[in-house]
Design a protein around this motif. Sequence first.
Motif, PDB file in Angstrom:
ATOM      1  N   UNK A 140       0.871  -1.312  -0.105  1.00 51.61           N
ATOM      2  CA  UNK A 140       0.043  -0.079  -0.046  1.00 51.61           C
ATOM      3  C   UNK A 140       0.991   1.226   0.106  1.00 51.61           C
ATOM      4  N   UNK A 141       1.925   1.252   1.004  1.00 53.93           N
ATOM      5  CA  UNK A 141       2.771   2.601   0.865  1.00 53.93           C
ATOM      6  C   UNK A 141       3.516   2.722  -0.381  1.00 53.93           C
ATOM      7  N   UNK A 144       0.716   3.993  -2.412  1.00 48.06           N
ATOM      8  CA  UNK A 144       0.674   5.547  -2.168  1.00 48.06           C
ATOM      9  C   UNK A 144       1.627   6.452  -2.484  1.00 48.06           C
ATOM     10  N   UNK A 145       3.122   6.036  -2.597  1.00 47.94           N
ATOM     11  CA  UNK A 145       3.887   7.017  -3.037  1.00 47.94           C
ATOM     12  C   UNK A 145       3.884   7.238  -4.290  1.00 47.94           C
ATOM     13  N   UNK A 147       1.886   8.305  -6.835  1.00 43.60           N
ATOM     14  CA  UNK A 147       1.596   9.574  -7.440  1.00 43.60           C
ATOM     15  C   UNK A 147       2.206  10.643  -6.867  1.00 43.60           C
ATOM     16  N   UNK A 148       3.083  10.394  -5.934  1.00 44.00           N
ATOM     17  CA  UNK A 148       3.618  11.602  -5.066  1.00 44.00           C
ATOM     18  C   UNK A 148       5.047  11.892  -5.893  1.00 44.00           C
ATOM     19  N   UNK A 185      -8.065   2.841  -4.957  1.00 46.07           N
ATOM     20  CA  UNK A 185      -7.737   3.575  -3.724  1.00 46.07           C
ATOM     21  C   UNK A 185      -6.762   4.697  -3.919  1.00 46.07           C
ATOM     22  N   UNK A 186      -5.786   4.363  -4.841  1.00 47.41           N
ATOM     23  CA  UNK A 186      -4.625   5.184  -4.908  1.00 47.41           C
ATOM     24  C   UNK A 186      -4.567   5.945  -6.428  1.00 47.41           C
ATOM     25  N   UNK A 187      -5.739   5.884  -7.198  1.00 50.21           N
ATOM     26  CA  UNK A 187      -5.801   6.525  -8.448  1.00 50.21           C
ATOM     27  C   UNK A 187      -4.601   5.820  -9.340  1.00 50.21           C
TER      28      UNK A 187
END
Lengths: 407, 407
Positions: A140-141, A144-145, A147-148, A185-187
């Motif tokens: 998940x991490x 999550x990263x 798209x950042x 969830x994370x696009x």
Amino acid sequence: MKNPNIVILGAGYAGLITAVKLQKSLGVNEANVTLVNKHSYHYQTTWLHENAAGTLHHDRTRIQIKDVINTSKINFVQDTVTGIDPQQKSITLENGQLDYDYLVIGLGFEAETFGITGLKENAFTISNINTARLIRQHIEYNFAKYNNETEKKQERLNLVVGGAGFTGIEFAGELANRVPELCKEYDIPCEKVRIITVEAAPTALPGFDPELVEYAMNRLEAKGVEFKIGAMIKEVTEDKLIYEKDEQREEIPTNTVVWAAGVRGSSLIEQAGFESNRGRVKVRKDLRPNEYDDVFIIGDCALMINEETERPYPPTAQIAIQMAENTAANLKRLIHGNTHLESFTPDLKGTVASLGSKDAIGVVFGDKKLFGWSASAMKKVIDNRYLLKLGGVGLVLKKGKLNFLNL
Amino acid sequence: MKNPNIVILGAGYAGLITAVKLQKSLGVNEANVTLVNKHSYHYQTTWLHENAAGTLHHDRTRIQIKDVINTSKINFVQDTVTGIDPQQKSITLENGQLDYDYLVIGLGFEAETFGITGLKENAFTISNINTARLIRQHIEYNFAKYNNETEKKQERLNLVVGGAGFTGIEFAGELANRVPELCKEYDIPCEKVRIITVEAAPTALPGFDPELVEYAMNRLEAKGVEFKIGAMIKEVTEDKLIYEKDEQREEIPTNTVVWAAGVRGSSLIEQAGFESNRGRVKVRKDLRPNEYDDVFIIGDCALMINEETERPYPPTAQIAIQMAENTAANLKRLIHGNTHLESFTPDLKGTVASLGSKDAIGVVFGDKKLFGWSASAMKKVIDNRYLLKLGGVGLVLKKGKLNFLNL
């Protein structure tokens, strides 16, 4: 006359069933039974791949030991075993020491990484609740990263499973179900995510019926799982995996390698001086090691040869449970002064491997092959039977997989 | 005669309300209105601290732009603005270019790290959906790792909030609610987790009424939040934060620093050559920059002095929304050939800061102080009013905070 001390190390399938059986069969004044476990809970190792993928919460997989053990009959010590001294008949714990008259070792498995460079440091293993939820969060991490970062890193979305054996296949199947949820969830566009299974053997699920293997691979491939078969992992680093196939070296950029291709018995076995191979002790027919009559070794630390195939029985939950039942009965005999112990004979009821939600393959009743939802339903029935054995109907209702007729 | 092109950059509070108002007030043949936004969705910046803490899912915070914009009336372009040329009246996008007759800049804020060593590289900021869910996952990942390491690392459990202003306080309040859930999820004793708020000013919530500040600090301290007040952050590394207080340097071991103490306007403002200070342009009373009559700058990129206090109005959602309404009305005037524009006067209805679930502080109706659940309910009423303005009752029902009477 002093009651004998029975100490059981580990509350996995083997240790916990031994304790539950002794609780039922022994009177309070017949023996002091002490169960030692690192955590306050037992967990179903065979469900951990679902926790690791994030398709099932780990609280469904674990059961508080005090919910199935009557602590007025059995002592429960939550501590970590650091040493076994079978000559002194003594167990060293992180925070104490225990002496025994009879010992049951059910310390389970550890990952075996066969010295592959970087595997131990950089790959995850589906070993327990802690590692399973770490895998879930690690994936998940990375999502999550993704798209950042201005420069998108594909290694965050490449999920590599080391091994297409039983656990590897089951985990890949769960991941295939989980990925669409993670993408939402994370696009992240789902087509960017890869699930890659790397297997050194010339087939997935070595030892399984070829028709079942083909079914499993087809179904997983249809869900997007890629297979690298006959591919030997050479090295794992923080951001890539290198394998060799057909004498070519190939590289997969990845932050997530989950090693599901090797287990061994607990390393405490070797430290205790038992004659063993990768932490597994070749036990006698009554599950005692050659050297000691007051020790039983059961579950993943026990090695027993199947005389029909001349190969060792695989370290499965099914066999661990049967070994526990045999051992509980033999302990009762010993306490009653009966030194003629019952031999252990595995009663193999079959094997079912899940391929993610509502799909599975299996062989049951000797040679009956199962596919799809019927195999999946059978797997849930097996799981529920275990819970029934462990904690009765109440536990089945609380932790069971009750949607087994959900088509 | 060609319809004028109105281009709106950014679909935050300022840009999206401008678009919604123009959609209502302009006929289809009066202007071509184009809204440009990086994502397909608008999000409520004032709720992001809840997404970052993990107490509210980010899908509650975001709204698909096509759900509130009628795309037969307003063009929506999903793209990233890379340059503004106010002399050529042209906008460069990552994948294209747009010319305008009238431009509305609502590009919002960026984090301002004031050159503190390592802050930009190692701290997180609550800036958008992507960063908010990354913070949530980063915290979870560290909790998940904690029990997987033989040597327990306290830095995984020390959560540091940089700044005890409005956002810092709101985030600390949410974290305090979230931590017990995380401890349960990852089997971590709650007393091991620290939430530490580091504020350079001599008080938390500078500018707030002292009675409210005291209430807020007491309530958060009761929930376990620690305050380092008058403490200047000097450096942030991967695993620690260094601050100076009373001329002493102190160190906090931490993997998680969330910077909530400084914002600035979009850096595109400076690149476009507008006269600005930290990306904020001192606008005329009608919200146009001195240099251009065809450009409106609203929201966090606009700087307007409050003549009563002689200080700039803070960059809040409330003011952004009011600026948008003013600008939509002025654009209608301009299109109708009326060059006498309406001046903008903020109508400050008050401020409410949340302290986590069911608790808040605020000042409304000029000088009425609110505490506890009444302030918390008022905050939800304010949030729902915004949704009502943006998308009607349907949007309130879908995304609103409807439990505002839940005591």
